[in-house]
Motif scaffolding. Sequence first.
Motif, mmCIF file in Angstrom:
data_model
loop_
_atom_site.group_PDB
_atom_site.id
_atom_site.type_symbol
_atom_site.label_atom_id
_atom_site.label_comp_id
_atom_site.label_asym_id
_atom_site.label_seq_id
_atom_site.Cartn_x
_atom_site.Cartn_y
_atom_site.Cartn_z
ATOM 1 N N UNK A 128 79.388 31.217 22.747
ATOM 2 C CA UNK A 128 80.433 30.365 23.537
ATOM 3 C C UNK A 128 81.361 31.248 23.694
ATOM 4 N N UNK A 129 81.687 32.445 22.832
ATOM 5 C CA UNK A 129 82.885 33.297 22.881
ATOM 6 C C UNK A 129 82.417 34.677 22.735
ATOM 7 N N UNK A 130 83.139 35.493 23.586
ATOM 8 C CA UNK A 130 82.699 37.079 23.498
ATOM 9 C C UNK A 130 81.275 37.084 24.033
ATOM 10 N N UNK A 131 80.835 36.377 25.030
ATOM 11 C CA UNK A 131 79.560 36.448 25.598
ATOM 12 C C UNK A 131 79.437 37.591 26.373
ATOM 13 N N UNK A 132 80.650 37.847 27.021
ATOM 14 C CA UNK A 132 80.734 38.945 27.963
ATOM 15 C C UNK A 132 80.321 40.411 27.677
ATOM 16 N N UNK A 133 80.751 40.567 26.120
ATOM 17 C CA UNK A 133 80.280 41.890 25.641
ATOM 18 C C UNK A 133 78.907 42.130 25.516
ATOM 19 N N UNK A 134 78.136 40.922 25.128
ATOM 20 C CA UNK A 134 76.867 41.112 24.943
ATOM 21 C C UNK A 134 76.224 41.444 26.351
ATOM 22 N N UNK A 135 76.719 40.440 27.155
ATOM 23 C CA UNK A 135 75.817 40.464 28.449
ATOM 24 C C UNK A 135 75.939 41.656 29.555
ATOM 25 N N UNK A 136 77.156 42.010 29.489
ATOM 26 C CA UNK A 136 77.589 43.371 30.163
ATOM 27 C C UNK A 136 77.028 44.283 29.685
ATOM 28 N N UNK A 137 76.902 44.693 28.598
ATOM 29 C CA UNK A 137 76.285 45.878 27.816
ATOM 30 C C UNK A 137 74.601 45.801 27.962
ATOM 31 N N UNK A 179 94.004 29.655 27.682
ATOM 32 C CA UNK A 179 92.907 30.927 27.729
ATOM 33 C C UNK A 179 92.155 30.827 26.454
ATOM 34 N N UNK A 180 90.823 30.761 26.351
ATOM 35 C CA UNK A 180 90.233 30.985 25.099
ATOM 36 C C UNK A 180 90.389 32.093 24.278
ATOM 37 N N UNK A 181 90.864 33.242 25.083
ATOM 38 C CA UNK A 181 91.188 34.652 24.309
ATOM 39 C C UNK A 181 92.609 34.515 23.624
ATOM 40 N N UNK A 182 93.261 33.543 23.835
ATOM 41 C CA UNK A 182 94.726 33.780 23.384
ATOM 42 C C UNK A 182 94.810 33.284 21.897
ATOM 43 N N UNK A 183 93.786 32.394 21.243
ATOM 44 C CA UNK A 183 93.912 32.001 19.864
ATOM 45 C C UNK A 183 92.547 32.560 19.263
ATOM 46 N N UNK A 184 92.520 32.959 18.019
ATOM 47 C CA UNK A 184 91.448 33.425 17.086
ATOM 48 C C UNK A 184 91.476 32.246 16.086
ATOM 49 N N UNK A 185 89.935 32.157 15.875
ATOM 50 C CA UNK A 185 89.655 30.954 14.831
ATOM 51 C C UNK A 185 88.497 31.615 14.199
ATOM 52 N N UNK A 186 87.898 31.270 13.246
ATOM 53 C CA UNK A 186 86.784 31.805 12.227
ATOM 54 C C UNK A 186 85.684 31.830 13.040
ATOM 55 N N UNK A 187 85.408 30.691 13.773
ATOM 56 C CA UNK A 187 84.189 30.635 14.828
ATOM 57 C C UNK A 187 84.223 31.661 15.621
ATOM 58 N N UNK A 188 85.186 31.672 16.362
ATOM 59 C CA UNK A 188 85.384 33.019 17.220
ATOM 60 C C UNK A 188 85.077 34.464 16.715
ATOM 61 N N UNK A 189 85.838 34.473 15.865
ATOM 62 C CA UNK A 189 85.431 35.793 14.967
ATOM 63 C C UNK A 189 84.077 35.922 14.609
ATOM 64 N N UNK A 190 83.271 35.054 14.258
ATOM 65 C CA UNK A 190 81.701 35.098 13.746
ATOM 66 C C UNK A 190 81.206 35.550 15.310
#
Length: 318
Positions: free
Chosen positions: A177-186, A211-222
């Motif tokens: 649910x987070x950082x999906x752009x990295x995988x999908x674009x590549x 924005x979802x990119x403005x705060x970091x959590x352990x789940x987003x990091x994972x």
Amino acid sequence: MKISVIMPVYNSARYLEQSVQSVIGQTLPDWELICVDDGSTDGSAAILNGLARQDDRIRILNQANAGVTAARHRGVDASSGEYICFLDSDDVLSPDALESLLGAAEEFGAEIVSHGYTKVAAGWELPVDCSAPSAKHSYQVATNPFKDIEHKRIPIVLWGKLFHRELLTGFEWPDIHFSEDLFMTLALSVKSQRVAYTEEKLIYYRQHPESATKTMTAEKLDEIFCSVNLVMDTITPDNRAYRHHIKRYIAKYQLFTLFDGVCGQPALEERFLQRFAASGRIALADFSPLRALRLWLSIHGYKRTQLGLRSIIRYLKV
């Protein structure tokens, strides 16, 4: 139908109408807009229904909250366009964006067409007297799209592109649910035979505190590490020539940016170091020397020394 625009919507009432109107105002008329309401609770659904009554090219799908990736996936499954364009519900297309992208796709036979973006503030609005440009943007075919991604000529964001439908046919969507752009674009770039791009800016990318990119959590990091692992797992013997550029991009713009952002937050910094060590996909050698040194110092407990390198790295931009 030429282009299906897929818009995931979650609690976007403040920006939603402006975003949808930027699609309605496109110089290219042959499009459909599929808005997937991902369980909004802020009145977004009422705004969408009102907009859909104004234009029959707008379709609304509703689902319980499942995240942006699931919403995009559902929108693609329901679409009928020859090409797919993703648009976030707080961003705004320039008036000729779809016409320009389609023209480049047809001219070059490209399966992906990428463009640049302009960052705008939360309260920004497209001027009402903004006339549509002539759709004469300058495109080129990427001889090595991963080198262009590494050097940020092609942005990593999924919404900054037009995709041919066949690329998404049978595509295995990630369960993240987070950082999906990295995988999908590549991953889609690996699958593509031809990528065209322009560095000209065809979308306004809104910056705001929600924005979802403005705060970091352990789940987003994972999930960032999950995306990195998925990307590296897609590299087969046939595309190992691109591996260097992919790893350099991930090291510099994903993992080091993440590390820099969590520095000074002991729990997140420790989690980063644990995930980095466990992943094994990206090595210290993939970073520039000073960045690698800073990570090495942190890994081995020399945190005060590595913090001293922080300002040097930022000054030198290495």
